[in-house]
Design an enzyme around this catalytic site. Structure first.
Site, PDB file in Angstrom:
ATOM      1  N   LYS A 163     -27.350 -21.274 -18.925  1.00  0.00           N
ATOM      2  CA  LYS A 163     -26.639 -22.525 -18.672  1.00  0.00           C
ATOM      3  C   LYS A 163     -26.759 -23.400 -19.287  1.00  0.00           C
ATOM      4  CE  LYS A 163     -24.871 -21.281 -14.319  1.00  0.00           C
ATOM      5  NZ  LYS A 163     -23.234 -20.907 -14.247  1.00  0.00           N
ATOM      6  N   ASP A 188     -23.121 -20.753 -20.128  1.00  0.00           N
ATOM      7  CA  ASP A 188     -22.030 -21.183 -19.396  1.00  0.00           C
ATOM      8  C   ASP A 188     -22.200 -22.675 -19.041  1.00  0.00           C
ATOM      9  OD1 ASP A 188     -20.273 -21.542 -17.285  1.00  0.00           O
ATOM     10  OD2 ASP A 188     -21.350 -20.339 -15.906  1.00  0.00           O
ATOM     11  N   GLU A 213     -18.607 -19.673 -21.521  1.00  0.00           N
ATOM     12  CA  GLU A 213     -17.960 -19.720 -20.205  1.00  0.00           C
ATOM     13  C   GLU A 213     -17.459 -21.031 -19.832  1.00  0.00           C
ATOM     14  OE1 GLU A 213     -20.066 -17.191 -17.490  1.00  0.00           O
ATOM     15  OE2 GLU A 213     -19.030 -17.948 -15.488  1.00  0.00           O
ATOM     16  N   LYS A 262     -14.585 -13.918  -9.597  1.00  0.00           N
ATOM     17  CA  LYS A 262     -15.420 -14.230  -8.437  1.00  0.00           C
ATOM     18  C   LYS A 262     -14.566 -13.997  -7.114  1.00  0.00           C
ATOM     19  CE  LYS A 262     -18.931 -17.315 -10.703  1.00  0.00           C
ATOM     20  NZ  LYS A 262     -19.065 -18.742 -10.844  1.00  0.00           N
TER      21      LYS A 262
HETATM   22  O1  OSB Z   1     -20.719 -20.651 -13.015  1.00  0.00           O
HETATM   23  O2  OSB Z   1     -21.331 -18.606 -12.817  1.00  0.00           O
HETATM   24  C1  OSB Z   1     -21.477 -19.868 -12.437  1.00  0.00           C
HETATM   25  C2  OSB Z   1     -24.066 -20.227  -9.837  1.00  0.00           C
HETATM   26  C3  OSB Z   1     -23.447 -21.100  -9.038  1.00  0.00           C
HETATM   27  C4  OSB Z   1     -22.546 -21.814  -9.195  1.00  0.00           C
HETATM   28  C5  OSB Z   1     -21.511 -21.382 -10.538  1.00  0.00           C
HETATM   29  C6  OSB Z   1     -22.101 -20.086 -11.172  1.00  0.00           C
HETATM   30  C7  OSB Z   1     -23.573 -19.754 -10.725  1.00  0.00           C
HETATM   31  C8  OSB Z   1     -24.340 -18.836 -11.622  1.00  0.00           C
HETATM   32  C9  OSB Z   1     -25.042 -17.831 -10.930  1.00  0.00           C
HETATM   33  O3  OSB Z   1     -24.082 -18.404 -12.830  1.00  0.00           O
HETATM   34  C10 OSB Z   1     -24.958 -16.439 -11.102  1.00  0.00           C
HETATM   35  C11 OSB Z   1     -25.640 -15.570 -10.038  1.00  0.00           C
HETATM   36  O4  OSB Z   1     -25.326 -15.719  -8.773  1.00  0.00           O
HETATM   37  O5  OSB Z   1     -26.609 -14.783 -10.415  1.00  0.00           O
HETATM   38 MG    MG Z   2     -19.527 -19.690 -14.341  1.00  0.00          MG
END
Ligand code: OSB
Ligand code: MG
Length: 375
Positions: A163, A188, A213, A262
């Site tokens: 992240k 991301d 991302e 998702k």
């Molecule tokens: O953008 O993928 C995302 C968690 C909360 C909100 C957005 C995101 C995420 C994650 C977590 O990246 C991924 C996971 O559940 O392992």
């Molecule tokens: Mg994401």
């Protein structure tokens, strides 16, 4: 399938450790579980909204409201031939994909059990083992990020996603890339940049990322297209893609080369499959994104990840990464080579620990078919 009862529960679960993204820090989760009884069979779904409207516009409370006041009343007592028919029941409701997905996915669990097949097979999935990656939250120092990455690689995970946000980006990715020159690495940004940052974002090309991302705004496909034309790393869209028509637009405009699917963000298994099919037709690889789900949402993610265009490792990781105790049995476990074996028993393939769910529940609401007749 006659919808005989719907139960909504809000449970509270504390993550093992806080998870930081560019939009905030998550720790104490407020998760809505949906239990549907159809023809005497119980099916489970999870609403994957976050607590505040910072990932998308939904929250735990908006989902509770939309399900309570609109979705459950229109579904209770109805007879559906398949779970996919649910989409027509809620077609008048605009947005609120995560609220819809929680309910629709419970129906898919019912249908799979009724037909005596694993949910993955009912969805058209072909894989029996899925490949897993992890998402690592924003860290204070590049060194701590490198340590976290090392731990996850030792556990066997096949792709590492970092992240990032402005000020916590290049130095962190650079340190990780230096320590691990060959891993599948992605970042991301959860919408933290603007098109004006294109020159900055181009610097990530040096790190040979699997993808970057959702760098730009959550509702902006066109500026991602302009950015993609200027950088080498493939863009992967997450927040922007809330249904299959957006997926098609993004692909046609060359706004991305990868899409993260998702279930909650696109409104459930039916629409997720449509996004999958469009990507598959256009040769765009997909992977399953995560929302720090409890075991129920995680189990749905495992089933979806068996569809054939899920060719990249997903953010579907072990229950133990996030929870001391998960609400399903067995927990989701990851093999030493970073994969999950897909359950082959009917439905979700994991048992819900109802006693534990009861202990974690802070509010409940229930509809029965008898109530629908009275109304
Ligand atoms: O953008 O993928 C995302 C968690 C909360 C909100 C957005 C995101 C995420 C994650 C977590 O990246 C991924 C996971 O559940 O392992
Ligand atoms: Mg994401």
């Amino acid at each position: 399938m006659k919808i005989e009862a719907i139960t909504l529960r809000e449970i509270r679960m504390r993550l093992k450790s806080p998870f930081e993204t560019s939009f905030g820090i998550m720790r104490d989760r407020r998760i809505i579980l949906v239990e549907v009884i159809a023809d005497g069979i119980n099916g489970w779904g999870e609403v994957t909204s976050t607590e505040g409207p910072f990932y998308n516009s939904e929250t735990t409370d908006t989902a509770w409201h939309i399900i309570s006041d609109f979705i459950a009343p229109s579904l209770i007592g109805k007879v559906l031939t398949t779970a996919a028919e649910f989409v027509t029941v809620v077609s008048a409701i605009r947005g609120h994909e995560m609220a819809k997905a929680g309910v629709e996915n419970a129906l898919w669990d019912c249908e799979a059990q009724q037909k005596g097949v694993p949910l993955s097979r009912l969805l058209g999935g072909t894989l029996q083992e899925i490949v897993c990656g992890v998402s690592i939250g924003i860290q204070d120092e590049p060194n701590t990020m490198v340590k976290k990455v090392e731990e996850e690689i030792q556990r066997g995970y096949n792709r590492i996603k970092l992240k990032i946000k402005p000020g916590r980006d290049l130095a962190f990715v650079s340190a990780v890339r230096k320590s691990f020159p060959d891993i599948q690495l992605s970042v991301d940004a959860n919408c933290a940049y603007q098109f004006e940052d294109a020159l900055h974002l181009k610097k990530f090309d040096d790190f040979r990322l699997l993808m970057i991302e959702q760098p730009l705004q959550w509702d902006e496909i066109s500026s991602h297209a302009k950015l993609q034309a200027q950088i080498q790393n493939p863009i992967c869209l997450d927040e922007c893609i809330t249904h299959s028509r957006h997926a098609l637009t993004a692909i046609q405009w060359c706004a991305c080369r990868v899409i993260n699917i998702k279930l909650g963000r696109v409104g459930g298994h039916t629409e997720a499959r449509r996004v999958h099919d469009i990507c598959s037709t256009h040769g765009i690889p997909v992977w399953c994104g995560g929302m720090l789900e409890s075991g129920i949402g995680r189990a749905h993610n495992v089933a979806m990840s068996t569809l054939p265009a899920f060719t990249l490792p997903g953010d579907v990781s072990a229950s133990q990464r996030y929870w001391n105790e998960d609400i399903i049995e067995p927990e989701v476990e990851v093999t030493a080579r970073g994969t999950i074996h897909v359950p082959q028993t009917p439905g979700l393939g994991y048992r819900v620990r109802s006693k534990l769910v009861d202990q974690l529940t802070v509010r409940t609401k229930r509809w029965t078919a008898a109530m629908a007749v009275q109304a």
